[in-house]
Write a protein that holds these residues in place. Structure first.
Motif, mmCIF file in Angstrom:
data_model
loop_
_atom_site.group_PDB
_atom_site.id
_atom_site.type_symbol
_atom_site.label_atom_id
_atom_site.label_comp_id
_atom_site.label_asym_id
_atom_site.label_seq_id
_atom_site.Cartn_x
_atom_site.Cartn_y
_atom_site.Cartn_z
ATOM 1 N N TYR A 77 4.143 -1.448 3.968
ATOM 2 C CA TYR A 77 2.984 -1.427 4.779
ATOM 3 C C TYR A 77 1.871 -1.937 3.879
ATOM 4 O O TYR A 77 1.713 -1.642 2.637
ATOM 5 C CB TYR A 77 2.457 -0.136 5.335
ATOM 6 N N ASP A 78 0.975 -2.831 4.266
ATOM 7 C CA ASP A 78 -0.381 -3.432 3.531
ATOM 8 C C ASP A 78 -1.585 -3.254 4.418
ATOM 9 O O ASP A 78 -1.267 -3.369 5.535
ATOM 10 C CB ASP A 78 -0.097 -4.721 3.001
ATOM 11 N N HIS A 79 -2.649 -3.036 3.913
ATOM 12 C CA HIS A 79 -3.908 -3.207 4.635
ATOM 13 C C HIS A 79 -4.772 -4.049 3.970
ATOM 14 O O HIS A 79 -4.928 -4.335 2.873
ATOM 15 C CB HIS A 79 -4.601 -1.932 4.800
ATOM 16 N N GLN A 102 -16.490 -2.957 7.589
ATOM 17 C CA GLN A 102 -15.525 -1.974 7.456
ATOM 18 C C GLN A 102 -16.087 -0.434 7.367
ATOM 19 O O GLN A 102 -15.699 0.517 7.853
ATOM 20 C CB GLN A 102 -14.588 -1.843 6.254
ATOM 21 N N ILE A 111 -3.569 -3.970 9.387
ATOM 22 C CA ILE A 111 -2.626 -3.611 8.800
ATOM 23 C C ILE A 111 -1.133 -4.391 9.145
ATOM 24 O O ILE A 111 -0.897 -4.671 9.999
ATOM 25 C CB ILE A 111 -2.251 -2.097 9.283
ATOM 26 N N THR A 112 -0.412 -4.692 7.935
ATOM 27 C CA THR A 112 0.846 -5.509 8.065
ATOM 28 C C THR A 112 2.084 -4.526 7.900
ATOM 29 O O THR A 112 2.078 -3.722 6.811
ATOM 30 C CB THR A 112 0.824 -6.695 6.816
ATOM 31 N N LYS A 113 2.917 -4.638 8.697
ATOM 32 C CA LYS A 113 4.244 -3.815 8.445
ATOM 33 C C LYS A 113 5.264 -4.847 8.347
ATOM 34 O O LYS A 113 5.565 -5.602 9.199
ATOM 35 C CB LYS A 113 4.370 -2.823 9.626
ATOM 36 N N LYS A 122 -11.970 -1.552 11.747
ATOM 37 C CA LYS A 122 -10.537 -1.060 11.014
ATOM 38 C C LYS A 122 -10.179 -2.313 10.234
ATOM 39 O O LYS A 122 -10.218 -3.431 10.922
ATOM 40 C CB LYS A 122 -9.870 -0.450 12.254
ATOM 41 N N PRO A 123 -9.539 -1.889 9.047
ATOM 42 C CA PRO A 123 -8.731 -3.259 8.526
ATOM 43 C C PRO A 123 -7.303 -3.399 9.361
ATOM 44 O O PRO A 123 -6.793 -2.386 9.921
ATOM 45 C CB PRO A 123 -8.566 -2.351 7.034
ATOM 46 N N GLY A 161 -8.021 -3.599 3.942
ATOM 47 C CA GLY A 161 -9.302 -3.055 3.778
ATOM 48 C C GLY A 161 -9.904 -3.135 2.111
ATOM 49 O O GLY A 161 -9.127 -3.445 1.504
ATOM 50 N N TRP A 200 0.802 -1.206 0.092
ATOM 51 C CA TRP A 200 -0.012 0.229 -0.050
ATOM 52 C C TRP A 200 0.836 1.318 0.074
ATOM 53 O O TRP A 200 0.524 2.132 -0.692
ATOM 54 C CB TRP A 200 -0.993 -0.156 1.292
#
Length: 100
Positions: A53-55, A78, A87-89, A84-85, A57, A28
């Motif tokens: 970062y990815d989400h 959502q 989030i991957t970091k 809330k979606p 959503g 993202w």
């Protein structure tokens, strides 16, 4: 010192056989930092940190693309029920060395 921040990337995890595509379907946004630098005569060393970062959503085009009940439910949760979606970091540290 931050050198690049908040740019949208194309899909880079196009792997259908492992869980990586599910965990990280798309990048993202990302940031790249220079954490240190050293120049000695004609040699250089640069410390780099990459943060991706990815989400998880969903937006309106996603529910049309997939057209399945699970995605409609996900979209409602959502956008109308304030969930809330996820989030991957991913944080990767590296080094670049070379000769000038």
């Amino acid at each position: 010192m931050q050198i690049i921040t908040l740019f949208r990337c194309a899909k880079i995890f196009d792997d259908n056989t492992s869980g990586l595509r599910i965990a990280i379907n798309d990048v993202w946004t990302y940031k790249v930092y220079i954490t240190r630098h050293k120049v000695n005569e004609n040699h250089f060393e640069i410390g780099l940190e990459y943060v991706y970062y990815d989400h998880f959503g969903l937006d309106f085009p996603d529910i049309h693309k997939y057209n399945q009940d699970i995605f409609y439910a996900w979209f409602v949760l959502q956008h109308f029920r304030n969930y809330k979606p996820f989030i991957t970091k991913i944080d990767i540290v590296g080094e670049l060395k070379g000769i000038l």
